[in-house]
Design an enzyme around this catalytic site. Sequence first.
Site, mmCIF file in Angstrom:
data_model
loop_
_atom_site.group_PDB
_atom_site.id
_atom_site.type_symbol
_atom_site.label_atom_id
_atom_site.label_comp_id
_atom_site.label_asym_id
_atom_site.label_seq_id
_atom_site.Cartn_x
_atom_site.Cartn_y
_atom_site.Cartn_z
ATOM 1 N N ASN A 65 -0.522 13.887 21.010
ATOM 2 C CA ASN A 65 -1.150 15.206 20.914
ATOM 3 C C ASN A 65 -2.446 15.182 20.117
ATOM 4 O OD1 ASN A 65 0.341 17.131 22.294
ATOM 5 N ND2 ASN A 65 1.983 17.018 20.781
ATOM 6 N N CYS B 112 3.065 16.586 28.805
ATOM 7 C CA CYS B 112 3.636 17.445 27.777
ATOM 8 C C CYS B 112 5.073 17.743 28.204
ATOM 9 C CB CYS B 112 2.824 18.742 27.713
ATOM 10 S SG CYS B 112 3.452 19.919 26.505
ATOM 11 N N ARG C 13 -0.090 15.598 9.131
ATOM 12 C CA ARG C 13 0.225 16.847 9.831
ATOM 13 C C ARG C 13 0.502 17.964 8.827
ATOM 14 N NH1 ARG C 13 5.210 17.952 14.151
ATOM 15 N NH2 ARG C 13 5.187 20.212 13.922
ATOM 16 N N TYR D 287 2.504 28.872 23.073
ATOM 17 C CA TYR D 287 1.398 28.651 22.135
ATOM 18 C C TYR D 287 0.391 29.804 22.174
ATOM 19 C CZ TYR D 287 2.833 23.921 20.960
ATOM 20 O OH TYR D 287 3.527 22.841 20.487
HETATM 21 C C1 G6P Z 1 6.103 21.198 21.506
HETATM 22 C C2 G6P Z 1 4.997 20.480 22.189
HETATM 23 C C3 G6P Z 1 4.842 19.076 21.735
HETATM 24 C C4 G6P Z 1 4.830 19.028 20.226
HETATM 25 C C5 G6P Z 1 6.135 19.531 19.736
HETATM 26 C C6 G6P Z 1 6.166 19.568 18.224
HETATM 27 O O1 G6P Z 1 7.234 21.150 22.256
HETATM 28 O O2 G6P Z 1 5.128 20.529 23.594
HETATM 29 O O3 G6P Z 1 3.622 18.590 22.241
HETATM 30 O O4 G6P Z 1 4.655 17.712 19.752
HETATM 31 O O5 G6P Z 1 6.437 20.811 20.192
HETATM 32 O O6 G6P Z 1 7.513 19.672 17.859
HETATM 33 P P1 G6P Z 1 7.921 19.425 16.350
HETATM 34 O O7 G6P Z 1 9.419 19.414 16.389
HETATM 35 O O8 G6P Z 1 7.323 18.102 15.938
HETATM 36 O O9 G6P Z 1 7.311 20.571 15.577
#
Ligand code: G6P
Length: 433
Positions: A150, A171, A96, A251
Amino acid sequence: MTQGLKIAVIGGGSSYTPEIVEGFIQNYGQLPIRELWLVDIEAGKHKLETVGALAKRMVAKSGLPIEVYLTLDRRQAIEGADFVSTQMRVGLLEARKWDEHIPNQHGVIGQETTGPGGMMKALRTIPVLLDICKDIEELSPNAWLLNFTNPAGMVTEAINRYSKVKSIGLCNAPIGLHKWLSKKYDTPTNRIYTEFVGLNHLHWVTRIVIEGEDKLAELLDKREEYSGKNVPATEWDADFLRSLGGLPSYYLKYFYMTAAMLGEQLASLKANGTRAEVVKRVEDELFELYKDPNLQEKPKQLEQRGGAYYSEAAVNLMISLYNDRRDIQTLNVRNGNILDFLPKDASIEVNCVVTGNGPIALPVSNVPEQAKGLIHAVKTYERLTIEAAITGDRGIALQAMASHPLVPSVKVAKALLEEMLEKNKLYLPAFFN
Ligand code: G6P
């Protein structure tokens, strides 16, 4: 054999697992689980053992007759399961980090699920998920697969189109919005109705009804918004929001305020590293906490993550499927005729009535004209990515990369694809065999 359900959680070594275990404990009356299997891979064994031990302590403290099993053999977990939930990160947070870092080096948004980063995550994930689906088809053909992995919408579409598994994408954003509205209007969530239009991580909420009154105009006027912990909070333009016709997913800032969001990403990159590196620190802290033999509940720190409350969505869905509850939940399902400008087998994020035979998607009252273009463009990118993930065809992958609205030119698309495929070589056998 004692009564009760068998549930397999693939990616059980995730730092999020205590959330879903808490959800199972709190809802045992409506979801009587006999066996909970937490599954991971060799690379995640140390995490599985740590979070699995906490899960066992949480269940022991609850006194409930739930057997918790930890295994690296997913077939053993899937065999006869009633529900299979997936929450995995192929390549872990290290992959990631590059999903987020490399696009930034080319002046492009670098993000976990959106844009080139989301494309790479999909290319790594879809083949793995389809392989898991083969096990489910063989070992638990009647199981429901709840997919959190995801990019959830794209991955669920690939499963629905290329396997026989009954899969639903989830989600945490819809439940997060309801919690935010419930607090803001001091109203229980079952007195709130919201209508989602669009795709996962690309939705417009076109109706927000609180105790029978639509509050959408008021919320747009005040530029109030629910935002996930993982997305910078850049301000919306007041005139734009007022005329947008729906409360935008946070987003959408990456699409409507690209330059500002890129600026924030680059600043944050310099200060803290990528979001993946920030999350890695949170995750390391969480696992230190999880090691404490006296810890017997989900620590508050989990709510720092963007995916907070996802387990409530998962457990809510399992309860409604198991009890034929017919309540309304926002899920990622097959489009059918809901959005007439998209293919019928596209996955969309939409309100559904959840019955014992599965979700029934509800028609949407209106689709803002101004949303259609972006929805269609991103869905086209998604379907090209799914095809590239399955075929390993670099030409299709290039078309997918170039067609994403956040990728500015063919030149940048080619450079990004070249560099990102190379970086992900280990996880992309279809592209490197
Ligand atoms: C959002 C999305 C999730 C995603 C997450 C990432 O809430 O809905 O699908 O995985 O954020 O969060 P993070 O804390 O891993 O950046």
